[in-house]
Design an enzyme around this catalytic site. Structure first.
Site, mmCIF file in Angstrom:
data_model
loop_
_atom_site.group_PDB
_atom_site.id
_atom_site.type_symbol
_atom_site.label_atom_id
_atom_site.label_comp_id
_atom_site.label_asym_id
_atom_site.label_seq_id
_atom_site.Cartn_x
_atom_site.Cartn_y
_atom_site.Cartn_z
ATOM 1 C CG ASP A 66 -16.842 -2.749 9.786
ATOM 2 O OD1 ASP A 66 -16.202 -3.512 9.256
ATOM 3 O OD2 ASP A 66 -16.533 -1.549 10.133
ATOM 4 C CG ASN A 132 -13.772 9.735 11.951
ATOM 5 O OD1 ASN A 132 -13.594 8.393 12.785
ATOM 6 N ND2 ASN A 132 -14.432 9.842 10.810
ATOM 7 C CG HIS A 134 -14.668 5.328 12.127
ATOM 8 N ND1 HIS A 134 -14.438 5.886 10.871
ATOM 9 C CD2 HIS A 134 -14.027 4.249 12.418
ATOM 10 C CE1 HIS A 134 -13.626 5.104 10.216
ATOM 11 N NE2 HIS A 134 -13.198 4.173 11.093
ATOM 12 C CD GLU A 139 -17.165 7.372 9.324
ATOM 13 O OE1 GLU A 139 -16.533 7.694 10.053
ATOM 14 O OE2 GLU A 139 -16.869 7.142 8.177
HETATM 15 C C1 GLP Z 1 -12.076 1.020 9.371
HETATM 16 C C2 GLP Z 1 -12.931 -0.170 10.123
HETATM 17 C C3 GLP Z 1 -12.777 0.140 11.560
HETATM 18 C C4 GLP Z 1 -11.487 0.149 11.800
HETATM 19 C C5 GLP Z 1 -10.752 1.505 11.391
HETATM 20 C C6 GLP Z 1 -9.406 1.697 11.632
HETATM 21 O O1 GLP Z 1 -12.792 2.303 9.031
HETATM 22 N N1 GLP Z 1 -14.225 -0.032 9.670
HETATM 23 O O2 GLP Z 1 -13.427 -1.012 12.250
HETATM 24 O O3 GLP Z 1 -11.353 0.216 13.401
HETATM 25 O O4 GLP Z 1 -10.781 1.346 10.094
HETATM 26 O O5 GLP Z 1 -8.422 1.144 10.842
HETATM 27 P P1 GLP Z 1 -6.815 0.886 10.936
HETATM 28 O O6 GLP Z 1 -6.645 -0.096 12.041
HETATM 29 O O7 GLP Z 1 -6.493 0.564 9.575
HETATM 30 O O8 GLP Z 1 -6.303 2.246 11.304
#
Ligand code: GLP
Length: 239
Positions: A66, A132, A134, A139
């Protein structure tokens, strides 16, 4: 779904690195799907260490999950910047594919990116998970049949991301691989660490399979390994 619980974040990162290193050794021209976020940082440090000891990434093709819409690649908060800074600049990878948040025609860009992934099937997809539930930027409410597209970020995600953007405006839209795109990967590993992921992990492993919790789509896939630390597993263990 295989669940591996590790003592702590360090062990979790090493376990994930072991899986990726063995994939690259088995198939030097593997297609690997990379993720961003704090959780994968330890894993990327391990991959850089492995490269310093001789692991060759030159035949690997990468696809990232992404990117924020309208954020230039040079912006320090962009996921392009994150990948360069935390991994790609330190290994000898050549065939890098990342969503471009500033593409002239983002819709066409998404279509082309999706087609490129269809032609270069992902051997191993790395995922984190949002609080959440995702995955990527899919989402809650994202269709399990979704493909690479422009998405609206949830209020919760925008709030959580604001810590990275300091005084700047947090983007409200992003380009994300779809859930069906992710499910086409041959093998998937999902990493989660810390207490604040425990509810998402409980839902992922034991909750109802529903588009309200996008990660539950992974239960439909035949080859998923979830690597978590004790804290991320704390609700399931009843601690
Ligand atoms: C973002 C990314 C996800 C990732 C998530 C968790 O939203 N788009 O791909 O898995 O954050 O991030 P973190 O590892 O910082 O908790």
């Amino acid at each position: 779904m295989k669940i591996i619980e590790k003592e702590d974040y360090n062990e979790l990162s090493k376990e994930a690195a072991k899986i990726i290193i063995s994939q690259i050794k088995k198939k030097p021209n593997s297609v690997i799907g990379f993720a961003t976020g704090n959780t994968v940082l330890g894993l990327y440090k391990e991959l850089i260490k492995a490269h310093k000891k001789g692991l060759d990434f030159s035949k690997i093709t990468s696809f990232n999950l992404d990117e924020y819409l309208n954020l230039p690649k040079s912006d320090k908060q962009s996921l392009n910047f994150f990948m360069k800074h935390n991994l790609f600049n330190h290994i000898n990878i050549k065939k890098i594919n990342m969503p471009d948040g500033t593409a002239k025609n983002p819709k066409n860009f998404c279509k082309d990116y999706e087609n490129k992934i269809r032609l270069n099937k992902i051997d191993l997809q790395i995922l984190g998970i949002g609080r959440n539930g995702h995955i990527g930027f899919n989402e809650p409410g994202s269709k399990f049949t979704s493909r690479t597209r422009i998405v609206n970020l949830s209020k919760q995600t925008i709030k959580e991301n604001s810590k990275f953007f300091k005084n700047k405006k947090v983007p409200k839209k992003a380009i994300s691989l779809g859930i069906s795109t992710i499910l086409k990967s041959k093998k998937i590993i999902l990493l989660a660490a810390g207490k604040n992921k425990a509810r998402a992990i409980k839902n992922l492993i034991k909750g109802k399979i529903t588009e309200k919790v996008p990660a539950t789509a992974l239960r439909k896939h035949k080859n998923v390994t979830v690597i978590i630390d004790k804290e991320a597993n704390s609700i399931l263990r009843g601690i």
